[in-house]
Scaffold this motif. Structure first.
Motif, short mmCIF file in Angstrom:
data_model
loop_
_atom_site.label_atom_id
_atom_site.label_comp_id
_atom_site.label_asym_id
_atom_site.label_seq_id
_atom_site.Cartn_x
_atom_site.Cartn_y
_atom_site.Cartn_z
N SER A 184 0.85 3.57 -13.69
CA SER A 184 0.91 2.38 -14.53
C SER A 184 1.90 1.36 -13.97
O SER A 184 1.68 0.15 -14.05
N THR A 185 2.99 1.86 -13.40
CA THR A 185 3.97 0.97 -12.77
C THR A 185 3.33 0.24 -11.59
O THR A 185 3.49 -0.98 -11.43
N LEU A 186 2.59 0.96 -10.77
CA LEU A 186 1.92 0.33 -9.62
C LEU A 186 0.88 -0.69 -10.09
O LEU A 186 0.78 -1.79 -9.53
N HIS A 187 0.12 -0.33 -11.11
CA HIS A 187 -0.91 -1.23 -11.62
C HIS A 187 -0.29 -2.52 -12.15
O HIS A 187 -0.75 -3.63 -11.82
N LYS A 188 0.74 -2.39 -12.94
CA LYS A 188 1.43 -3.56 -13.49
C LYS A 188 1.98 -4.44 -12.36
O LYS A 188 1.94 -5.67 -12.44
N SER A 189 2.48 -3.80 -11.31
CA SER A 189 3.04 -4.55 -10.19
C SER A 189 1.97 -5.37 -9.46
O SER A 189 2.20 -6.53 -9.10
N PHE A 190 0.80 -4.78 -9.25
CA PHE A 190 -0.28 -5.49 -8.56
C PHE A 190 -0.89 -6.59 -9.43
O PHE A 190 -1.36 -7.61 -8.91
N PRO A 224 -6.81 -5.05 -8.84
CA PRO A 224 -6.48 -3.63 -8.99
C PRO A 224 -7.17 -2.96 -10.18
O PRO A 224 -7.53 -3.62 -11.17
N ILE A 225 -7.32 -1.67 -10.07
CA ILE A 225 -7.75 -0.85 -11.20
C ILE A 225 -7.00 0.48 -11.12
O ILE A 225 -6.75 1.00 -10.02
N HIS A 226 -6.62 1.00 -12.26
CA HIS A 226 -5.90 2.27 -12.32
C HIS A 226 -6.75 3.28 -13.08
O HIS A 226 -7.12 3.06 -14.24
#
Length: 213
Positions: free
Chosen positions: A22-28, A36-38
């Motif tokens: 979720s941190t990576l998704h929010k960052s992108f 992006p998609i998580h």
């Protein structure tokens, strides 16, 4: 599944629970150049389509994530490896009050007794699925260990398996891979900001010393 963008996707965060997906998704999401998609697993992704979770229309015959990945432009798929034991303990504390009730943890027990109860009655029931095998098989990618991460490529697909213990280095690593200094890690849902953090740290320390080390 977590997305605010429409396919075709060029950033796929194929990451299970408690691995900072979720941190990576929010960052992108803060950079409009990326789509992006998580997701946790293909099965979860297909179930989301069947339920009609936006941006997808309800579909009885869903396609897997690979159908929606960009076939022409460079694509980055990120997956995260986290120590399985630490990941399970983190999952237990993610919904701590609910999990105590769900797993019938006795009230007013000591932290040492709760650690033992967790090991006997809870540990093996917590999901610890890893998605990387699905990606490697679909794209016939072999990963090479680069120290702080693994990586492999096939045509336009770049698979990067991050190591959770090096999370503080992810920003510079991803900047390098994307050749993009605009990318910044935006911390989301960090355990250290939760009310249970001190108890969680003590619990983890006792468990690792007693059952792992």
């Amino acid at each position: 599944m977590s997305t605010r963008t429409l396919p075709p996707y060029n950033i796929i965060l194929f990451s299970g629970g408690k691995t900072a997906g979720s941190t990576l998704h929010k960052s992108f999401l803060h950079l409009s150049k990326y789509k992006p998609i998580h997701i946790h697993t293909n099965r979860c992704f297909e179930a989301s389509q069947m339920a009609g979770v936006p941006p997808f229309i309800k579909n009885k015959y869903p396609k897997d994530i690979f159908h929606y990945i960009d076939k022409k432009k460079k694509v980055f798929i990120f997956e995260v490896y986290r120590n399985p034991t630490e990941r399970k303990i983190s999952s237990y504390f993610q919904n701590y009050k609910h999990n105590r009730l769900s797993f019938k943890v006795p009230n007013n027990i000591s932290i040492d007794d709760e650690v033992d109860y967790f090991n006997i009655n809870i540990y093996h029931h917590i999901e610890n699925y890893e998605s990387v095998a699905e990606v490697k098989k679909h794209y016939d990618i072999k990963l090479k260990d680069r120290g702080e991460y693994w990586e492999g490529t096939n045509k336009n697909i770049n698979l990067i398996r991050l190591k959770f213990k090096y999370i503080n280095n992810w920003e510079s690593l991803i900047q390098e891979k994307l050749n993009d200094e605009d990318f910044k890690i935006i911390n989301y849902n960090e355990s250290k900001n939760k009310e249970y953090y001190d108890y969680y740290q003590k619990f983890k320390k006792i468990y690792l010393e007693k059952y792992i080390l």
